[in-house]
Design a protein around this motif. Structure first.
Motif, PDB file in Angstrom:
ATOM      1  N   GLY A 181      -1.640  -5.453  -6.938  1.00  0.00           N
ATOM      2  CA  GLY A 181      -2.862  -4.738  -6.581  1.00  0.00           C
ATOM      3  C   GLY A 181      -3.788  -4.560  -7.771  1.00  0.00           C
ATOM      4  O   GLY A 181      -5.012  -4.692  -7.647  1.00  0.00           O
ATOM      5  N   ASP A 182      -3.226  -4.291  -8.942  1.00  0.00           N
ATOM      6  CA  ASP A 182      -4.050  -4.152 -10.144  1.00  0.00           C
ATOM      7  C   ASP A 182      -4.725  -5.469 -10.509  1.00  0.00           C
ATOM      8  O   ASP A 182      -5.878  -5.487 -10.967  1.00  0.00           O
ATOM      9  N   LEU A 183      -4.005  -6.582 -10.312  1.00  0.00           N
ATOM     10  CA  LEU A 183      -4.594  -7.892 -10.593  1.00  0.00           C
ATOM     11  C   LEU A 183      -5.754  -8.177  -9.644  1.00  0.00           C
ATOM     12  O   LEU A 183      -6.774  -8.757 -10.052  1.00  0.00           O
ATOM     13  N   LEU A 184      -5.610  -7.785  -8.387  1.00  0.00           N
ATOM     14  CA  LEU A 184      -6.697  -7.973  -7.428  1.00  0.00           C
ATOM     15  C   LEU A 184      -7.903  -7.111  -7.789  1.00  0.00           C
ATOM     16  O   LEU A 184      -9.048  -7.571  -7.720  1.00  0.00           O
ATOM     17  N   LEU A 185      -7.647  -5.885  -8.191  1.00  0.00           N
ATOM     18  CA  LEU A 185      -8.739  -5.014  -8.626  1.00  0.00           C
ATOM     19  C   LEU A 185      -9.490  -5.621  -9.805  1.00  0.00           C
ATOM     20  O   LEU A 185     -10.727  -5.621  -9.846  1.00  0.00           O
ATOM     21  N   ALA A 186      -8.746  -6.143 -10.762  1.00  0.00           N
ATOM     22  CA  ALA A 186      -9.368  -6.723 -11.950  1.00  0.00           C
ATOM     23  C   ALA A 186     -10.204  -7.944 -11.611  1.00  0.00           C
ATOM     24  O   ALA A 186     -11.161  -8.269 -12.324  1.00  0.00           O
ATOM     25  N   ALA A 187      -9.872  -8.611 -10.505  1.00  0.00           N
ATOM     26  CA  ALA A 187     -10.608  -9.804 -10.092  1.00  0.00           C
ATOM     27  C   ALA A 187     -11.797  -9.485  -9.199  1.00  0.00           C
ATOM     28  O   ALA A 187     -12.497 -10.392  -8.744  1.00  0.00           O
ATOM     29  N   GLY A 188     -12.040  -8.203  -8.921  1.00  0.00           N
ATOM     30  CA  GLY A 188     -13.208  -7.822  -8.134  1.00  0.00           C
ATOM     31  C   GLY A 188     -12.935  -7.470  -6.694  1.00  0.00           C
ATOM     32  O   GLY A 188     -13.871  -7.238  -5.919  1.00  0.00           O
ATOM     33  N   PHE A 189     -11.671  -7.393  -6.294  1.00  0.00           N
ATOM     34  CA  PHE A 189     -11.337  -6.979  -4.935  1.00  0.00           C
ATOM     35  C   PHE A 189     -11.465  -5.455  -4.819  1.00  0.00           C
ATOM     36  O   PHE A 189     -11.250  -4.732  -5.791  1.00  0.00           O
ATOM     37  N   GLU A 190     -11.757  -4.992  -3.610  1.00  0.00           N
ATOM     38  CA  GLU A 190     -11.870  -3.563  -3.345  1.00  0.00           C
ATOM     39  C   GLU A 190     -10.838  -3.162  -2.296  1.00  0.00           C
ATOM     40  O   GLU A 190     -10.797  -3.742  -1.208  1.00  0.00           O
ATOM     41  N   PRO A 191      -9.995  -2.162  -2.587  1.00  0.00           N
ATOM     42  CA  PRO A 191      -8.977  -1.753  -1.615  1.00  0.00           C
ATOM     43  C   PRO A 191      -9.562  -0.886  -0.515  1.00  0.00           C
ATOM     44  O   PRO A 191     -10.446  -0.062  -0.752  1.00  0.00           O
ATOM     45  N   GLU A 192      -9.077  -1.087   0.689  1.00  0.00           N
ATOM     46  CA  GLU A 192      -9.383  -0.208   1.802  1.00  0.00           C
ATOM     47  C   GLU A 192      -8.174   0.692   2.049  1.00  0.00           C
ATOM     48  O   GLU A 192      -7.121   0.495   1.444  1.00  0.00           O
ATOM     49  N   PRO A 193      -8.292   1.705   2.889  1.00  0.00           N
ATOM     50  CA  PRO A 193      -7.166   2.631   3.097  1.00  0.00           C
ATOM     51  C   PRO A 193      -5.900   1.903   3.534  1.00  0.00           C
ATOM     52  O   PRO A 193      -5.956   1.007   4.392  1.00  0.00           O
ATOM     53  N   PRO A 194      -4.760   2.254   2.954  1.00  0.00           N
ATOM     54  CA  PRO A 194      -3.502   1.621   3.350  1.00  0.00           C
ATOM     55  C   PRO A 194      -3.110   2.009   4.769  1.00  0.00           C
ATOM     56  O   PRO A 194      -3.503   3.064   5.279  1.00  0.00           O
ATOM     57  N   GLU A 195      -2.331   1.141   5.393  1.00  0.00           N
ATOM     58  CA  GLU A 195      -1.815   1.387   6.732  1.00  0.00           C
ATOM     59  C   GLU A 195      -0.305   1.186   6.734  1.00  0.00           C
ATOM     60  O   GLU A 195       0.226   0.440   5.914  1.00  0.00           O
ATOM     61  N   ALA A 196       0.374   1.831   7.654  1.00  0.00           N
ATOM     62  CA  ALA A 196       1.824   1.700   7.772  1.00  0.00           C
ATOM     63  C   ALA A 196       2.157   0.514   8.673  1.00  0.00           C
ATOM     64  O   ALA A 196       1.622   0.404   9.781  1.00  0.00           O
ATOM     65  N   LEU A 197       3.028  -0.369   8.192  1.00  0.00           N
ATOM     66  CA  LEU A 197       3.565  -1.430   9.036  1.00  0.00           C
ATOM     67  C   LEU A 197       4.691  -0.815   9.865  1.00  0.00           C
ATOM     68  O   LEU A 197       5.753  -0.488   9.344  1.00  0.00           O
ATOM     69  N   MET A 198       4.437  -0.648  11.156  1.00  0.00           N
ATOM     70  CA  MET A 198       5.395   0.009  12.042  1.00  0.00           C
ATOM     71  C   MET A 198       5.853  -0.962  13.119  1.00  0.00           C
ATOM     72  O   MET A 198       5.047  -1.730  13.674  1.00  0.00           O
ATOM     73  N   VAL A 199       7.141  -0.942  13.403  1.00  0.00           N
ATOM     74  CA  VAL A 199       7.746  -1.869  14.359  1.00  0.00           C
ATOM     75  C   VAL A 199       8.688  -1.100  15.274  1.00  0.00           C
ATOM     76  O   VAL A 199       9.353  -0.151  14.842  1.00  0.00           O
ATOM     77  N   ALA A 200       8.736  -1.509  16.531  1.00  0.00           N
ATOM     78  CA  ALA A 200       9.686  -0.945  17.494  1.00  0.00           C
ATOM     79  C   ALA A 200      10.298  -2.070  18.304  1.00  0.00           C
ATOM     80  O   ALA A 200       9.640  -3.082  18.587  1.00  0.00           O
ATOM     81  N   ALA A 201      11.568  -1.901  18.659  1.00  0.00           N
ATOM     82  CA  ALA A 201      12.204  -2.827  19.590  1.00  0.00           C
ATOM     83  C   ALA A 201      11.635  -2.576  20.986  1.00  0.00           C
ATOM     84  O   ALA A 201      11.605  -1.436  21.454  1.00  0.00           O
ATOM     85  N   VAL A 202      11.169  -3.630  21.633  1.00  0.00           N
ATOM     86  CA  VAL A 202      10.553  -3.486  22.958  1.00  0.00           C
ATOM     87  C   VAL A 202      11.510  -2.814  23.929  1.00  0.00           C
ATOM     88  O   VAL A 202      11.109  -1.974  24.754  1.00  0.00           O
TER      89      VAL A 202
END
Length: 263
Positions: free
Chosen positions: A91-112
Motif C-alpha cells: 500500500g505504501d508503494l502504491l501511495l508513493a506512485a500516486g495512487f489514492e486509497p478509498e475506504p477499506p471493505e471487509a471481504l465476507m463469505v458465507a456458505a450458501v
C-alpha cells in the motif's frame, strides 16, 4: 466453512482465475499480476498479485500497470489490495506512485447452504427481476437514492451484462408501488464456487425494515439453485454487521487504490 481454506480458494478462483466482467472486457496475466481491462465505463484494474512478489518487482509492476492503462486512455483504474497480499507495505508503494486509497471493505463469505432463503418483505414492497431496459432504469434510480452517487456507469455495465453475458448476472429491484426503494446485483462465475453480491442498498426512509436481508435471501436462493457453494461480499462498515448476523464471516479486508491517469 474453514476460513483459511475458503480464502485460498477465493484467491485462486476469483482473483488469479478472474474472468471478464462482460462484453468488451478482457482478463490478462501480465507479469506478476492479473488485471481486467475494458472501456472507460467498465471496471479496470489489478485483481491479483503473485504470492512471492518482492518490493522491487512490485515497484516495476506498478509502473507497468500505470503505463498500460494510461496508453489506453483509461481515465482511472484500481489496484484492489487485500490485507493478506505481499509484499508487506505494498500500500505504501502504491501511495508513493500516486495512487489514492478509498475506504477499506471487509471481504465476507458465507456458505450458501447455511443461509436463509426465506424472503420476507415489508407490506407493500415487492421484488422485480431486472431483465430489460426499464428494469435497469428502476435499478439505477434505487441505487442513486440509496448511495447518492451517479448511476451512469451502473447503467452501462448492467445493460452490457444483460445483452452479452447471459448466465453471469442477476439483478433485482424492490419497489413500493411504482417507487424503487432498494436494489441489488449478483455476479456469477460459472465453473467456480463463488457468486458475488454487489450494490445492495436501500433508500434512507426504507432502511431498518428488512429489505436488505430480503435481498440477501433472494440472491442466496438463486445461488443455491445454480449450485454455487459460497456467496462473497465486499462489505462496508454499514452492511458488515448485518451480514455477520446473517452468517457471513470476514476473511480479509480489501482497499481500492485508485490511480487517475487524467485530470
Amino acid at each position: 466453512m474453514d476460513p483459511d481454506e475458503t480464502l485460498a480458494l477465493f484467491d485462486h478462483e476469483m482473483r488469479e482465475g478472474a474472468r471478464p466482467e462482460g462484453p468488451g472486457t478482457r482478463v490478462e496475466r501480465a507479469g506478476a499480476v492479473v488485471r481486467r481491462t475494458g472501456g472507460p465505463e467498465d471496471w479496470n484494474g489489478v485483481v491479483w498479485t503473485a504470492p512471492d512478489l518482492s518490493p522491487d518487482r512490485a515497484r516495476a509492476e506498478i509502473v507497468a500497470q500505470v503505463e498500460h492503462y494510461t496508453a489506453l486512455g483509461i481515465g482511472a483504474f484500481e489496484w484492489k489490495l487485500y490485507a493478506h497480499d505481499v509484499p508487506e507495505g505494498l500500500g505504501d508503494l502504491l501511495l508513493a506512485a500516486g495512487f489514492e486509497p478509498e475506504p477499506p471493505e471487509a471481504l465476507m463469505v458465507a456458505a450458501v447452504a447455511d443461509l436463509s432463503v426465506s424472503v420476507e418483505l415489508p407490506e407493500g414492497v415487492r421484488l422485480r427481476a431486472v431483465t430489460d431496459e426499464a428494469g435497469v432504469e428502476l435499478m439505477v434510480r434505487a441505487h442513486e437514492a440509496a448511495f447518492g452517487t451517479d448511476g451512469s456507469r451502473l447503467r452501462h455495465q448492467t445493460l452490457a451484462a444483460l445483452e452479452g453475458a447471459p448466465g453471469t448476472f442477476a439483478a433485482v429491484v424492490a419497489t413500493a408501488g411504482d417507487e424503487p426503494v432498494s436494489s441489488a446485483r449478483m455476479e456469477m462465475c460459472p465453473g467456480t464456487s463463488f457468486a458475488g453480491l454487489w450494490g445492495g442498498g436501500t433508500a434512507a426512509p426504507w432502511r431498518g425494515r428488512g429489505i436488505y436481508r430480503a435481498l440477501i435471501a433472494h440472491r442466496a436462493r438463486l445461488a443455491a439453485g445454480l449450485g454455487y457453494r459460497f456467496l462473497q461480499v465486499d462489505a462496508t462498515d454499514l452492511s458488515a454487521p448485518i451480514l455477520r448476523r446473517l452468517g457471513f464471516t470476514t476473511l480479509s479486508t480489501t482497499t481500492p487504490y485508485v490511480y487517475r491517469t487524467a485530470p
